[in-house]
Design a protein around this motif. Sequence first.
Motif, PDB file in Angstrom:
ATOM      1  N   ILE A   1      -1.685 -18.003   5.327  1.00 20.55           N
ATOM      2  CA  ILE A   1      -0.243 -18.195   5.495  1.00 20.55           C
ATOM      3  C   ILE A   1       0.585 -17.144   4.748  1.00 20.55           C
ATOM      4  O   ILE A   1       1.788 -17.051   4.942  1.00 20.55           O
ATOM      5  N   HIS A   2      -0.038 -16.350   3.922  1.00 22.86           N
ATOM      6  CA  HIS A   2       0.694 -15.372   3.124  1.00 22.86           C
ATOM      7  C   HIS A   2       0.637 -13.993   3.780  1.00 22.86           C
ATOM      8  O   HIS A   2      -0.399 -13.603   4.316  1.00 22.86           O
ATOM      9  N   PRO A   3       1.734 -13.232   3.726  1.00 17.96           N
ATOM     10  CA  PRO A   3       1.716 -11.882   4.305  1.00 17.96           C
ATOM     11  C   PRO A   3       0.853 -10.943   3.463  1.00 17.96           C
ATOM     12  O   PRO A   3       0.618 -11.180   2.286  1.00 17.96           O
ATOM     13  N   ASP A   4       0.403  -9.881   4.095  1.00 24.92           N
ATOM     14  CA  ASP A   4      -0.422  -8.888   3.393  1.00 24.92           C
ATOM     15  C   ASP A   4       0.446  -8.094   2.432  1.00 24.92           C
ATOM     16  O   ASP A   4       1.521  -7.607   2.789  1.00 24.92           O
ATOM     17  N   TYR A   5      -0.023  -7.957   1.201  1.00 25.62           N
ATOM     18  CA  TYR A   5       0.664  -7.205   0.164  1.00 25.62           C
ATOM     19  C   TYR A   5      -0.047  -5.877   0.018  1.00 25.62           C
ATOM     20  O   TYR A   5      -1.246  -5.828  -0.236  1.00 25.62           O
ATOM     21  N   GLU A   6       0.695  -4.770   0.204  1.00 20.02           N
ATOM     22  CA  GLU A   6       0.079  -3.453   0.132  1.00 20.02           C
ATOM     23  C   GLU A   6       1.077  -2.446  -0.435  1.00 20.02           C
ATOM     24  O   GLU A   6       2.267  -2.716  -0.531  1.00 20.02           O
TER      25      GLU A   6
ATOM     26  N   ILE B   1       6.448  -5.666   3.502  1.00 20.07           N
ATOM     27  CA  ILE B   1       7.169  -5.197   4.680  1.00 20.07           C
ATOM     28  C   ILE B   1       6.185  -4.616   5.698  1.00 20.07           C
ATOM     29  O   ILE B   1       5.172  -4.013   5.338  1.00 20.07           O
ATOM     30  N   LYS B   2       6.473  -4.819   6.971  1.00 18.24           N
ATOM     31  CA  LYS B   2       5.624  -4.305   8.047  1.00 18.24           C
ATOM     32  C   LYS B   2       6.328  -3.138   8.729  1.00 18.24           C
ATOM     33  O   LYS B   2       7.507  -3.221   9.050  1.00 18.24           O
TER      34      LYS B   2
ATOM     35  N   ASP C   1       1.693  10.694   4.560  1.00 19.35           N
ATOM     36  CA  ASP C   1       0.707  11.139   3.575  1.00 19.35           C
ATOM     37  C   ASP C   1       1.448  11.404   2.281  1.00 19.35           C
ATOM     38  O   ASP C   1       2.335  12.259   2.210  1.00 19.35           O
ATOM     39  N   TYR C   2       1.106  10.663   1.241  1.00 24.57           N
ATOM     40  CA  TYR C   2       1.798  10.759  -0.043  1.00 24.57           C
ATOM     41  C   TYR C   2       0.745  10.779  -1.143  1.00 24.57           C
ATOM     42  O   TYR C   2      -0.070   9.862  -1.233  1.00 24.57           O
ATOM     43  N   GLN C   3       0.746  11.814  -1.939  1.00 21.22           N
ATOM     44  CA  GLN C   3      -0.191  11.989  -3.048  1.00 21.22           C
ATOM     45  C   GLN C   3      -1.648  11.887  -2.583  1.00 21.22           C
ATOM     46  O   GLN C   3      -2.490  11.266  -3.235  1.00 21.22           O
ATOM     47  N   GLY C   4      -1.927  12.471  -1.420  1.00 20.82           N
ATOM     48  CA  GLY C   4      -3.301  12.541  -0.934  1.00 20.82           C
ATOM     49  C   GLY C   4      -3.796  11.311  -0.194  1.00 20.82           C
ATOM     50  O   GLY C   4      -4.958  11.270   0.201  1.00 20.82           O
ATOM     51  N   ARG C   5      -2.968  10.303  -0.008  1.00 17.21           N
ATOM     52  CA  ARG C   5      -3.378   9.094   0.715  1.00 17.21           C
ATOM     53  C   ARG C   5      -2.350   8.778   1.789  1.00 17.21           C
ATOM     54  O   ARG C   5      -1.203   9.226   1.720  1.00 17.21           O
ATOM     55  N   THR C   6      -2.728   7.976   2.754  1.00 19.75           N
ATOM     56  CA  THR C   6      -1.821   7.566   3.821  1.00 19.75           C
ATOM     57  C   THR C   6      -1.301   6.168   3.516  1.00 19.75           C
ATOM     58  O   THR C   6      -2.085   5.247   3.253  1.00 19.75           O
ATOM     59  N   TYR C   7       0.034   6.037   3.527  1.00 15.01           N
ATOM     60  CA  TYR C   7       0.695   4.767   3.227  1.00 15.01           C
ATOM     61  C   TYR C   7       1.682   4.432   4.335  1.00 15.01           C
ATOM     62  O   TYR C   7       2.182   5.334   5.021  1.00 15.01           O
ATOM     63  N   PRO C   8       2.017   3.147   4.494  1.00 13.49           N
ATOM     64  CA  PRO C   8       3.132   2.795   5.370  1.00 13.49           C
ATOM     65  C   PRO C   8       4.423   3.409   4.817  1.00 13.49           C
ATOM     66  O   PRO C   8       4.582   3.563   3.609  1.00 13.49           O
TER      67      PRO C   8
END
Length: 83
Positions: free
Chosen positions: A5-10, A29-30, A36-43
Motif C-alpha cells: 500500500i505504500h509508494p516506492d521511495y527512491e 514522486i512518479k 544522468d547525474y553524478q554517474g547514475r541515472t535518476y528520475p
Amino acid sequence: MKPGIHPDYEKVVFHDTAADTYFLVGSTIKTERTIDYQGRTYPYVAIDVSSASHPFYTGKQRVAQSDGRIAKFNKRFGKLGSK
C-alpha cells in the motif's frame, strides 16, 4: 507496515530551472523523465522555485509596493498626530 500500500521511495533529481541548480532527494514522486547525474541515472523533475532561488532563502527580497493604503494615510495625516 502493510505490504503493497505504500509508494516506492527512491532518489530523485529535482532541477530548479530559475537558479539552474540540481538537488538529489529521496521522494515518492512518479515521473517518466530520467537524467544522468553524478554517474547514475535518476528520475528527473523540473521545478520553478526552491531554496536556491526563492527570495526568502537567498536574501534578495523584492521591494513591495510602498504606496499602500497605510502609507498613503500616513503621508496625508501623519503630521497631524505629532503635536
